[in-house]
Design a protein around this motif. Sequence first.
Motif, PDB file in Angstrom:
ATOM      1  N   VAL A   1     -10.300   7.669 -21.241  1.00 24.09           N
ATOM      2  CA  VAL A   1     -11.703   7.538 -20.839  1.00 24.09           C
ATOM      3  C   VAL A   1     -12.237   8.882 -20.366  1.00 24.09           C
ATOM      4  CG1 VAL A   1     -13.307   6.337 -19.299  1.00 24.09           C
ATOM      5  CG2 VAL A   1     -11.323   5.134 -20.204  1.00 24.09           C
ATOM      6  N   VAL A   2     -11.380   9.666 -19.695  1.00 21.20           N
ATOM      7  CA  VAL A   2     -11.749  11.002 -19.242  1.00 21.20           C
ATOM      8  C   VAL A   2     -11.413  12.042 -20.308  1.00 21.20           C
ATOM      9  CG1 VAL A   2     -11.288  12.785 -17.503  1.00 21.20           C
ATOM     10  CG2 VAL A   2     -11.407  10.389 -16.823  1.00 21.20           C
ATOM     11  N   ARG A   3     -10.238  11.911 -20.882  1.00 21.99           N
ATOM     12  CA  ARG A   3      -9.698  12.922 -21.791  1.00 21.99           C
ATOM     13  C   ARG A   3     -10.531  13.085 -23.069  1.00 21.99           C
ATOM     14  NH1 ARG A   3      -4.401  14.898 -22.157  1.00 21.99           N
ATOM     15  NH2 ARG A   3      -3.702  15.562 -24.219  1.00 21.99           N
ATOM     16  N   ASP A   4     -10.965  11.968 -23.635  1.00 21.42           N
ATOM     17  CA  ASP A   4     -11.632  12.007 -24.933  1.00 21.42           C
ATOM     18  C   ASP A   4     -13.140  11.836 -24.870  1.00 21.42           C
ATOM     19  OD1 ASP A   4      -9.114  12.271 -26.117  1.00 21.42           O
ATOM     20  OD2 ASP A   4      -8.840  10.103 -26.260  1.00 21.42           O
ATOM     21  N   HIS A   5     -13.667  11.577 -23.676  1.00 27.03           N
ATOM     22  CA  HIS A   5     -15.104  11.317 -23.578  1.00 27.03           C
ATOM     23  C   HIS A   5     -15.667  12.016 -22.346  1.00 27.03           C
ATOM     24  CE1 HIS A   5     -14.806   8.262 -26.763  1.00 27.03           C
ATOM     25  NE2 HIS A   5     -13.701   7.859 -26.159  1.00 27.03           N
ATOM     26  N   GLU A   6     -16.055  13.242 -22.505  1.00 20.09           N
ATOM     27  CA  GLU A   6     -16.593  14.034 -21.404  1.00 20.09           C
ATOM     28  C   GLU A   6     -17.799  13.350 -20.765  1.00 20.09           C
ATOM     29  OE1 GLU A   6     -16.708  17.360 -18.843  1.00 20.09           O
ATOM     30  OE2 GLU A   6     -15.199  16.831 -20.332  1.00 20.09           O
ATOM     31  N   GLU A   7     -18.552  12.615 -21.573  1.00 19.26           N
ATOM     32  CA  GLU A   7     -19.763  11.961 -21.064  1.00 19.26           C
ATOM     33  C   GLU A   7     -19.455  10.845 -20.073  1.00 19.26           C
ATOM     34  OE1 GLU A   7     -18.624   9.749 -24.865  1.00 19.26           O
ATOM     35  OE2 GLU A   7     -18.573  11.814 -24.102  1.00 19.26           O
ATOM     36  N   ASN A   8     -18.201  10.380 -20.018  1.00 15.79           N
ATOM     37  CA  ASN A   8     -17.850   9.310 -19.092  1.00 15.79           C
ATOM     38  C   ASN A   8     -17.598   9.807 -17.666  1.00 15.79           C
ATOM     39  OD1 ASN A   8     -17.978   7.357 -21.090  1.00 15.79           O
ATOM     40  ND2 ASN A   8     -15.794   7.423 -21.542  1.00 15.79           N
ATOM     41  N   LYS A   9     -17.370  11.092 -17.517  1.00 13.71           N
ATOM     42  CA  LYS A   9     -16.940  11.607 -16.221  1.00 13.71           C
ATOM     43  C   LYS A   9     -17.895  11.280 -15.068  1.00 13.71           C
ATOM     44  CE  LYS A   9     -13.811  15.341 -17.564  1.00 13.71           C
ATOM     45  NZ  LYS A   9     -13.541  16.788 -17.493  1.00 13.71           N
ATOM     46  N   PRO A  10     -19.208  11.362 -15.242  1.00  7.84           N
ATOM     47  CA  PRO A  10     -20.078  11.051 -14.099  1.00  7.84           C
ATOM     48  C   PRO A  10     -19.937   9.618 -13.594  1.00  7.84           C
ATOM     49  CG  PRO A  10     -21.291  12.274 -15.782  1.00  7.84           C
ATOM     50  CD  PRO A  10     -19.981  11.888 -16.392  1.00  7.84           C
ATOM     51  N   ALA A  11     -19.570   8.683 -14.484  1.00  8.83           N
ATOM     52  CA  ALA A  11     -19.549   7.263 -14.111  1.00  8.83           C
ATOM     53  C   ALA A  11     -18.150   6.705 -13.899  1.00  8.83           C
ATOM     54  CB  ALA A  11     -20.261   6.441 -15.190  1.00  8.83           C
TER      55      ALA A  11
ATOM     56  N   SER B   1       0.808  -1.213   0.000  1.00  9.49           N
ATOM     57  CA  SER B   1       0.000   0.000   0.000  1.00  9.49           C
ATOM     58  C   SER B   1       0.841   1.262   0.000  1.00  9.49           C
ATOM     59  CB  SER B   1      -0.951   0.010   1.204  1.00  9.49           C
ATOM     60  OG  SER B   1      -0.229  -0.008   2.411  1.00  9.49           O
ATOM     61  N   GLN B   2       2.079   1.177   0.480  1.00  8.28           N
ATOM     62  CA  GLN B   2       2.931   2.353   0.539  1.00  8.28           C
ATOM     63  C   GLN B   2       3.205   2.913  -0.848  1.00  8.28           C
ATOM     64  OE1 GLN B   2       3.751   3.747   3.427  1.00  8.28           O
ATOM     65  NE2 GLN B   2       4.653   5.472   2.329  1.00  8.28           N
ATOM     66  N   GLU B   3       3.309   2.047  -1.845  1.00  7.68           N
ATOM     67  CA  GLU B   3       3.528   2.521  -3.209  1.00  7.68           C
ATOM     68  C   GLU B   3       2.431   3.482  -3.637  1.00  7.68           C
ATOM     69  OE1 GLU B   3       3.877   0.882  -7.823  1.00  7.68           O
ATOM     70  OE2 GLU B   3       3.111  -0.450  -6.249  1.00  7.68           O
ATOM     71  N   PHE B   4       1.193   3.141  -3.341  1.00  9.29           N
ATOM     72  CA  PHE B   4       0.070   3.971  -3.772  1.00  9.29           C
ATOM     73  C   PHE B   4      -0.004   5.274  -2.982  1.00  9.29           C
ATOM     74  CE2 PHE B   4      -1.618  -0.517  -4.298  1.00  9.29           C
ATOM     75  CZ  PHE B   4      -1.083  -0.640  -5.568  1.00  9.29           C
ATOM     76  N   ARG B   5       0.517   5.253  -1.759  1.00 12.09           N
ATOM     77  CA  ARG B   5       0.489   6.455  -0.933  1.00 12.09           C
ATOM     78  C   ARG B   5       1.557   7.476  -1.340  1.00 12.09           C
ATOM     79  NH1 ARG B   5      -2.712   6.774   3.403  1.00 12.09           N
ATOM     80  NH2 ARG B   5      -3.996   4.952   3.867  1.00 12.09           N
ATOM     81  N   LYS B   6       2.398   7.129  -2.303  1.00 11.93           N
ATOM     82  CA  LYS B   6       3.346   8.095  -2.831  1.00 11.93           C
ATOM     83  C   LYS B   6       2.674   9.113  -3.749  1.00 11.93           C
ATOM     84  CE  LYS B   6       6.282   5.346  -4.808  1.00 11.93           C
ATOM     85  NZ  LYS B   6       7.474   4.946  -5.571  1.00 11.93           N
ATOM     86  N   CYS B   7       1.424   8.855  -4.110  1.00  9.07           N
ATOM     87  CA  CYS B   7       0.707   9.738  -5.036  1.00  9.07           C
ATOM     88  C   CYS B   7       0.687  11.175  -4.530  1.00  9.07           C
ATOM     89  CB  CYS B   7      -0.726   9.232  -5.219  1.00  9.07           C
ATOM     90  SG  CYS B   7      -1.751  10.315  -6.236  1.00  9.07           S
ATOM     91  N   ILE B   8       1.069  12.120  -5.396  1.00 12.70           N
ATOM     92  CA  ILE B   8       1.072  13.546  -5.027  1.00 12.70           C
ATOM     93  C   ILE B   8      -0.155  14.271  -5.570  1.00 12.70           C
ATOM     94  CG2 ILE B   8       3.581  13.627  -4.822  1.00 12.70           C
ATOM     95  CD1 ILE B   8       3.659  14.925  -7.605  1.00 12.70           C
ATOM     96  N   GLU B   9      -1.066  13.530  -6.195  1.00 16.97           N
ATOM     97  CA  GLU B   9      -2.301  14.084  -6.757  1.00 16.97           C
ATOM     98  C   GLU B   9      -2.018  15.251  -7.705  1.00 16.97           C
ATOM     99  OE1 GLU B   9      -5.384  14.553  -3.760  1.00 16.97           O
ATOM    100  OE2 GLU B   9      -5.755  12.396  -3.970  1.00 16.97           O
ATOM    101  N   CYS B  10      -1.106  14.996  -8.626  1.00 17.76           N
ATOM    102  CA  CYS B  10      -0.853  15.952  -9.707  1.00 17.76           C
ATOM    103  C   CYS B  10      -1.930  15.841 -10.772  1.00 17.76           C
ATOM    104  CB  CYS B  10       0.517  15.690 -10.324  1.00 17.76           C
ATOM    105  SG  CYS B  10       0.709  14.019 -11.017  1.00 17.76           S
ATOM    106  N   PHE B  11      -2.651  14.710 -10.783  1.00 22.67           N
ATOM    107  CA  PHE B  11      -3.742  14.414 -11.706  1.00 22.67           C
ATOM    108  C   PHE B  11      -3.289  14.272 -13.156  1.00 22.67           C
ATOM    109  CE2 PHE B  11      -6.004  16.941  -8.278  1.00 22.67           C
ATOM    110  CZ  PHE B  11      -6.360  15.812  -7.570  1.00 22.67           C
ATOM    111  N   LEU B  12      -1.996  14.005 -13.360  1.00 25.79           N
ATOM    112  CA  LEU B  12      -1.526  13.723 -14.713  1.00 25.79           C
ATOM    113  C   LEU B  12      -2.139  12.426 -15.230  1.00 25.79           C
ATOM    114  CD1 LEU B  12       2.270  14.664 -14.492  1.00 25.79           C
ATOM    115  CD2 LEU B  12       0.367  16.057 -15.324  1.00 25.79           C
ATOM    116  N   CYS B  13      -2.293  11.432 -14.339  1.00 23.25           N
ATOM    117  CA  CYS B  13      -2.906  10.169 -14.762  1.00 23.25           C
ATOM    118  C   CYS B  13      -4.363  10.387 -15.155  1.00 23.25           C
ATOM    119  CB  CYS B  13      -2.785   9.111 -13.674  1.00 23.25           C
ATOM    120  SG  CYS B  13      -3.656   9.504 -12.135  1.00 23.25           S
ATOM    121  N   GLN B  14      -5.056  11.239 -14.417  1.00 22.98           N
ATOM    122  CA  GLN B  14      -6.441  11.543 -14.745  1.00 22.98           C
ATOM    123  C   GLN B  14      -6.530  12.257 -16.099  1.00 22.98           C
ATOM    124  OE1 GLN B  14      -7.996   9.626 -12.304  1.00 22.98           O
ATOM    125  NE2 GLN B  14      -9.387  11.261 -11.740  1.00 22.98           N
TER     126      GLN B  14
END
Length: 256
Positions: A157-167, A139-152
């Motif tokens: 799924v998010v980048r090319d399809h705005e309609e997917n964001k709610p789900a 779990s420590q690996e995942f806690r290194k996340c700095i929430e830069c949101f580059l992955c997001q």
Amino acid sequence: MTSYDASFRVWRGDTDGGGLEDFTVEVNEGEVVLDIIHRLQATQAPDLAVRWNCKAGKCGSCSAEINGRPRLMCMTRMSVFTREEVITVTPLRAFPVVRDLVTDVSFNYDKAREVPSFVPPPGVAPGEYRMQQIDVERSQEFRKCIECFLCQDTCHVVRDHEENKPAFAGPRFLMRVAELDMHPLDAAADAGLDRKRTAQEEHGLGYCNITKCCTEVCPEQIKITDNALIPLKERAVDRKYDPLVWLGNKITRRRT
């Protein structure tokens, strides 16, 4: 110390629109893209909006797209570009522009609130939790996340399809679900919360087709796809299609 003049194209605008503006700016040895953006503010564009904080790759604030690739400006060295190259800096494409290089990333905070938090084990007081070292390291690996949101931002799924964001929660928050689901002390199941089911039905795990684009842009080198999303998918599928689980659910429903 050597210096040279570099060609930059920086997006300028706001919610009503905008475009790329050309600049020629001095670059000194050892500098990063954020240094150049600061020099632009100081010498040519004092009203240029940019979000930043630590300049050490730990706050995640200065996320942008540099030559089309989501990056942290403070961690992108000018030495990776040739002196003749035109360097384009634009805001994160997946999120609405506020002004210039600043985007509205509130989508991510909304998704964070949708993920149920850690459920403490019953009868164990804080400070008395005990885990195997191997579980701590997972779990420590995942806690290194700095929430830069580059992955997001890079997730198509998010980048090319705005309609997917709610789900769709996106890789950062599916990783959070995966972390909690593999946590040996999380008592969500005892509280009636099935994290594998909610990952599928409420956070959009099925939308992810494991292209690993999120892993490729992570500045902390977290193996988001291999260590979080794929194992979570496997556990969710096992849970949904395991014949013994299916039979148990059938029996339980009949009794109720």
